[in-house]
Design an enzyme around this catalytic site. Sequence first.
Site, mmCIF file in Angstrom:
data_model
loop_
_atom_site.group_PDB
_atom_site.id
_atom_site.type_symbol
_atom_site.label_atom_id
_atom_site.label_comp_id
_atom_site.label_asym_id
_atom_site.label_seq_id
_atom_site.Cartn_x
_atom_site.Cartn_y
_atom_site.Cartn_z
ATOM 1 N N CYS A 198 -15.100 -0.076 -0.688
ATOM 2 C CA CYS A 198 -14.891 -0.181 0.303
ATOM 3 C C CYS A 198 -13.904 1.653 1.066
ATOM 4 C CB CYS A 198 -13.912 -1.160 0.505
ATOM 5 S SG CYS A 198 -14.970 -2.667 0.703
ATOM 6 N N PHE B 130 0.453 -1.093 0.057
ATOM 7 C CA PHE B 130 -0.059 -0.171 0.041
ATOM 8 C C PHE B 130 1.074 1.414 -0.044
ATOM 9 C CE2 PHE B 130 -4.492 -0.785 0.317
ATOM 10 C CZ PHE B 130 -3.963 -2.183 -0.323
HETATM 11 P P1 NAD Z 1 -22.758 -6.329 -3.890
HETATM 12 O O1 NAD Z 1 -23.561 -5.137 -4.227
HETATM 13 O O2 NAD Z 1 -21.837 -6.673 -4.845
HETATM 14 O O3 NAD Z 1 -23.742 -6.948 -3.212
HETATM 15 C C1 NAD Z 1 -25.026 -7.254 -2.073
HETATM 16 C C2 NAD Z 1 -26.167 -8.214 -3.418
HETATM 17 O O4 NAD Z 1 -26.837 -7.937 -1.850
HETATM 18 C C3 NAD Z 1 -26.630 -7.347 -4.023
HETATM 19 O O5 NAD Z 1 -26.688 -8.539 -5.870
HETATM 20 C C4 NAD Z 1 -28.155 -7.265 -3.953
HETATM 21 O O6 NAD Z 1 -28.680 -7.818 -4.730
HETATM 22 C C5 NAD Z 1 -28.309 -8.024 -2.596
HETATM 23 N N1 NAD Z 1 -28.914 -8.379 -1.534
HETATM 24 C C6 NAD Z 1 -29.068 -6.876 -1.653
HETATM 25 N N2 NAD Z 1 -30.422 -6.713 -0.017
HETATM 26 C C7 NAD Z 1 -30.775 -7.944 -0.050
HETATM 27 C C8 NAD Z 1 -32.276 -9.005 0.725
HETATM 28 N N3 NAD Z 1 -32.213 -8.250 1.647
HETATM 29 N N4 NAD Z 1 -31.611 -10.240 0.263
HETATM 30 C C9 NAD Z 1 -31.243 -11.050 -1.261
HETATM 31 N N5 NAD Z 1 -30.200 -9.790 -1.427
HETATM 32 C C10 NAD Z 1 -29.637 -8.783 -0.943
HETATM 33 O O7 NAD Z 1 -21.988 -5.781 -2.044
HETATM 34 P P2 NAD Z 1 -20.357 -6.632 -1.881
HETATM 35 O O8 NAD Z 1 -19.465 -5.235 -2.623
HETATM 36 O O9 NAD Z 1 -20.902 -7.776 -2.335
HETATM 37 O O10 NAD Z 1 -20.160 -6.001 -0.949
HETATM 38 C C11 NAD Z 1 -21.347 -6.352 0.176
HETATM 39 C C12 NAD Z 1 -20.885 -6.157 1.882
HETATM 40 O O11 NAD Z 1 -19.805 -6.101 1.563
HETATM 41 C C13 NAD Z 1 -20.483 -4.387 1.954
HETATM 42 O O12 NAD Z 1 -21.195 -3.782 3.301
HETATM 43 C C14 NAD Z 1 -19.369 -4.049 1.854
HETATM 44 O O13 NAD Z 1 -18.604 -2.939 2.391
HETATM 45 C C15 NAD Z 1 -18.541 -5.319 2.505
HETATM 46 N N6 NAD Z 1 -17.535 -5.790 1.715
HETATM 47 C C16 NAD Z 1 -16.602 -5.414 0.200
HETATM 48 C C17 NAD Z 1 -15.734 -6.009 -0.042
HETATM 49 C C18 NAD Z 1 -15.261 -5.772 -1.950
HETATM 50 O O14 NAD Z 1 -14.340 -5.811 -2.284
HETATM 51 N N7 NAD Z 1 -16.833 -5.730 -2.480
HETATM 52 C C19 NAD Z 1 -14.100 -6.187 0.534
HETATM 53 C C20 NAD Z 1 -14.939 -6.207 2.398
HETATM 54 C C21 NAD Z 1 -16.381 -6.192 2.451
#
Ligand code: NAD
Length: 438
Positions: free
Chosen positions: A263, A252
């Site tokens: 994030c 980093f």
């Molecule tokens: P994303 O938007 O790719 O996926 C979220 C999914 O949840 C979507 O497909 C949506 O349709 C679904 N969803 C929402 N409400 C729902 C419900 N009630 N029932 C069923 N499905 C539902 O998001 P992401 O990037 O996977 O991030 C998810 C969480 O993880 C966030 O809090 C994010 O901060 C955290 N996070 C993300 C990463 C990353 O690299 N993307 C890394 C660590 C943590």
Amino acid sequence: MRIAMIGSGYVGLVSGACFAHFGHDVVCVDKDAGKIDRLRAGQMPIYEPGLDTLVEENSKAGRLSFTTNLADAVGDADAVFIAVGTPTRRGDGHADLTYVYAAAAEIARSIRGYTVVVTKSTVPVGTGREVARIVGETQPAAAFDVASNPEFLREGAAIEDFMKPDRVVIGVESDRARDVMSTIYRPLNLIQTPMVFTNIETAEVTKYAGNAFLATKISFINEIADLCERVGADVHDVARGIGLDGRIGRKFLHPGPGFGGSCFPKDTLALAYTAREANAPQTIVEQVIEVNNTRKKKMAQKVVDFCGGSVAGLTVGVLGLTFKADTDDMRDAPALDIVPALQAAGAKIVAFDPEGMDEAGKVLKDITFTKTAYEATTDADVLVVITEWHEFRGLDPRRIKQAMRRPRIVDLRNIFDPEEMRELGFAYEGVGRPKPRS
Ligand code: NAD
């Protein structure tokens, strides 16, 4: 263990597939029926290296399935993971917990035997308690515990990160829930993964503290890069010189156009908001947010300055649009600041990204997308590298030079060697590298 994963996005899908690979029975749920249809047909809704094979193998083995029916998945589960999005709430920077709380209420209605409800989404401190309250109020008879299990995977290396994590952080407050969580992660004992068991608040704060620290490191080296440019120093050597100090670490410390992605921008904002509410303002983190926002805006000006003060009427070739390499994720990508600013200054944008053009096409307008990187250099008056895709490093600079109208490169990721580029006849500018002495 039987696991229900609520939300099948970057985190839910990768976590679900990896848990299945550990040998658990996993049902991934999403309310987006199109996503579930694609997954059932073996198509990945996101680009993540290795994910298609992992999903295919575990689906064939009968350990991984996909549904829109949350109730069925939850009813049979020992643990239900909430992995829905927690975007920035409009207006104040707080995490929008609507999806988390809606999922918690839905889960509550479907719990049958003892179930651990785990937040895997990144959620502000206090959310776990609120999830417990919602579940308890919605179904007073439910036998459940809540746990917090923040996810630290990086897009682009998500499977490796999940299978070989530096540590797993688990906030639990009952022996029964701790046993369930330990059983789920038991396969990682083989590789002696440190398991950090804490209370729920600690696990929640740990995730934000981790992301805020990494964001700080990036902004720190970006500001050092600015200094290097002014005084004839090379930020890469500085980064190496400090990174070899074990107390600092080498990761980093790569300068660039500012951090983006799904994030760091939202998590630093949410932490700053929570901390202000708790009367413990995180002034360092607030500065980092400011520094990063300013930096993303300044990058377009860097290109304009490099072109002698104007890009009006120029064709700007762009290599890379996603917020980093090996993902199709455009959320908060620096390109979202840089490209419109160049367009507003009168430039025509011709761009290539190996995986991000579909997503970019939804959020950026009036771009001519090309089929190859070389095509994006053709007849360009200046080439701007925004994302550090590996394949760009292997491009032949001679071929680029022949293709361009004027051989000029602004390399916002320092993927090219400045001396080599200048020897080949390019006007070249990287980030934090010494300029040629005149
Ligand atoms: P994303 O938007 O790719 O996926 C979220 C999914 O949840 C979507 O497909 C949506 O349709 C679904 N969803 C929402 N409400 C729902 C419900 N009630 N029932 C069923 N499905 C539902 O998001 P992401 O990037 O996977 O991030 C998810 C969480 O993880 C966030 O809090 C994010 O901060 C955290 N996070 C993300 C990463 C990353 O690299 N993307 C890394 C660590 C943590």
